[in-house]
Design a protein around this motif. Sequence first.
Motif, PDB file in Angstrom:
ATOM      1  N   GLN A 234      40.746  36.818  28.803  1.00 31.10           N
ATOM      2  CA  GLN A 234      39.471  36.107  28.955  1.00 31.10           C
ATOM      3  C   GLN A 234      39.222  35.693  30.405  1.00 31.10           C
ATOM      4  O   GLN A 234      38.103  35.821  30.912  1.00 31.10           O
ATOM      5  N   LEU A 235      40.261  35.192  31.062  1.00 29.35           N
ATOM      6  CA  LEU A 235      40.095  34.749  32.447  1.00 29.35           C
ATOM      7  C   LEU A 235      39.924  35.927  33.400  1.00 29.35           C
ATOM      8  O   LEU A 235      39.365  35.775  34.488  1.00 29.35           O
ATOM      9  N   THR A 236      40.393  37.095  33.004  1.00 27.01           N
ATOM     10  CA  THR A 236      40.294  38.279  33.858  1.00 27.01           C
ATOM     11  C   THR A 236      38.979  39.014  33.642  1.00 27.01           C
ATOM     12  O   THR A 236      38.322  39.426  34.612  1.00 27.01           O
TER      13      THR A 236
ATOM     14  N   VAL B  72      39.114  31.533  41.924  1.00 29.21           N
ATOM     15  CA  VAL B  72      37.976  32.156  41.252  1.00 29.21           C
ATOM     16  C   VAL B  72      37.368  33.221  42.165  1.00 29.21           C
ATOM     17  O   VAL B  72      36.963  32.930  43.294  1.00 29.21           O
ATOM     18  N   ALA B  73      37.338  34.441  41.659  1.00 29.37           N
ATOM     19  CA  ALA B  73      36.729  35.553  42.394  1.00 29.37           C
ATOM     20  C   ALA B  73      35.482  36.002  41.657  1.00 29.37           C
ATOM     21  O   ALA B  73      35.490  36.151  40.428  1.00 29.37           O
ATOM     22  N   ASP B  74      34.407  36.223  42.402  1.00 37.68           N
ATOM     23  CA  ASP B  74      33.133  36.651  41.830  1.00 37.68           C
ATOM     24  C   ASP B  74      33.068  38.176  41.855  1.00 37.68           C
ATOM     25  O   ASP B  74      32.863  38.787  42.905  1.00 37.68           O
TER      26      ASP B  74
ATOM     27  N   THR C 172      39.321  45.102  39.720  1.00 38.74           N
ATOM     28  CA  THR C 172      40.250  45.231  38.594  1.00 38.74           C
ATOM     29  C   THR C 172      41.645  44.797  39.032  1.00 38.74           C
ATOM     30  O   THR C 172      42.274  45.449  39.872  1.00 38.74           O
ATOM     31  N   VAL C 173      42.126  43.686  38.454  1.00 36.18           N
ATOM     32  CA  VAL C 173      43.385  43.061  38.886  1.00 36.18           C
ATOM     33  C   VAL C 173      44.219  42.686  37.665  1.00 36.18           C
ATOM     34  O   VAL C 173      43.690  42.192  36.661  1.00 36.18           O
ATOM     35  N   ASP C 174      45.524  42.902  37.735  1.00 30.80           N
ATOM     36  CA  ASP C 174      46.395  42.612  36.584  1.00 30.80           C
ATOM     37  C   ASP C 174      47.180  41.313  36.729  1.00 30.80           C
ATOM     38  O   ASP C 174      48.126  41.056  35.990  1.00 30.80           O
TER      39      ASP C 174
END
Length: 434
Positions: A272-274, A311-313, A354-356
């Motif tokens: 959810q946060l990703t 937080v990244a937009d 896209t980040v894991d």
Amino acid sequence: MLRFLPLKLGRLYRCLKLLLVLGLSVILLMNTHNLFASFQKNELTDRRFINLNKCPACFGTSWCRKFMNGQVSFETWGRLRFLDVFNVKNVYFAQYGEPREGTRRVVLKRLGSNQELAEIDQKICKRATGRPRCDLIQAMYKTEFARINGDVRLLTPGVVEGWSDLVHCPSQRLLDRVVRRYAETKDSGSFLLKNLKDTERMQLLMTLAFNPEPLVLQSFPSDEGWPFAKYLGACGRMVAVNYVGEELWSFYNAPWEKRVDLARQLMDIAEQLTNNDFDFALYLLDVSFDNFAVGPRDGKVIIVDAENVLVADKRQIKQDKPESYDVWYESRFEECDREACLSFSKEALCSRVTVDHNYYAVCQNLLSQYATWRGTTGGLLHDPPAHIAKDGQLEALLDECTKPKKRYGRFQAAKELREYLTRLSAASSSAMAR
């Protein structure tokens, strides 16, 4: 010799235990007068105790009437000030009473240790006067917190970028959201700075710079389905949030079915946060068992410490198209001799779509064999039932999620792990229903 050693250790343990009891007894006797006074007085009505006298160098005033009216009071042990030496994080449990709603439990936070709060005062003084000590209230009006005045229409990224994890790489859309949802003003709902009073604006900016946790809880509220504790209000440097339940660590040795359900929820939180409809990626930079709690009634996992959330937009990243923005970013696993440590690049988190990272953080620090906390290893999913251990699928997915062997392996492993835990959880529910 081998028999004698346990006897010696047992005797030493009993001696230490006795000394501890005697020490506490002496402390209680020395503080008898203060002990009775503590139970008779509600210190949360004391302006100096809650640092209301330091405003606007504080976190807000929206709950001051409740504090001053005595509606908020410490629970039993929280009233004993000599025990504060053990409460390094300055987190307290309290009761909040409302005539129509009755009494409920809340959590009070000073948002820092005593040393960290003293450092805030020193930093404000140095920013204003160049000296570590000064008249704090006058100093606030000489800092950048006051210079960003009502004539400035918007809070812009160039002004606050890098002040804290929340605004390490802020977009205008994020800052508008922070200002619009700021709960320490009566005129919330507008993203224009001119609608905030001077003191409210300074409190907002100071919170953003020193501990943005309240702003994370306000900007991404639980009422809208975000997995954070509910923000209630502040008075001085005391912030009130909703009590969620026992910390996640309390469930380390819970029945296997319960731990599976909690693990599934943790992976859902990471997802959810990703990836969400708002295109804000909230990356957890501090992941430990202490930072999550579990609701006693619904069993829901909630984040209770949101200070270190970047937080990244994603919309802004897609628009700006920095170098390699569309290349998937894989967090790198690193061995560590400390508890709950993570390796990450803030610059990468801010510049990739896209980040894991969240999958990596949850798998490594909470679920897998690499999870270490309070001297214990094995993670929340330790000691699975024999048939699950023999199958080997769970172990393989946890290993790939933590320390991937394939390129982009963690993305796929996280997806399959969520599905696998969901199936296990559903099977357990069905078995219990029979």
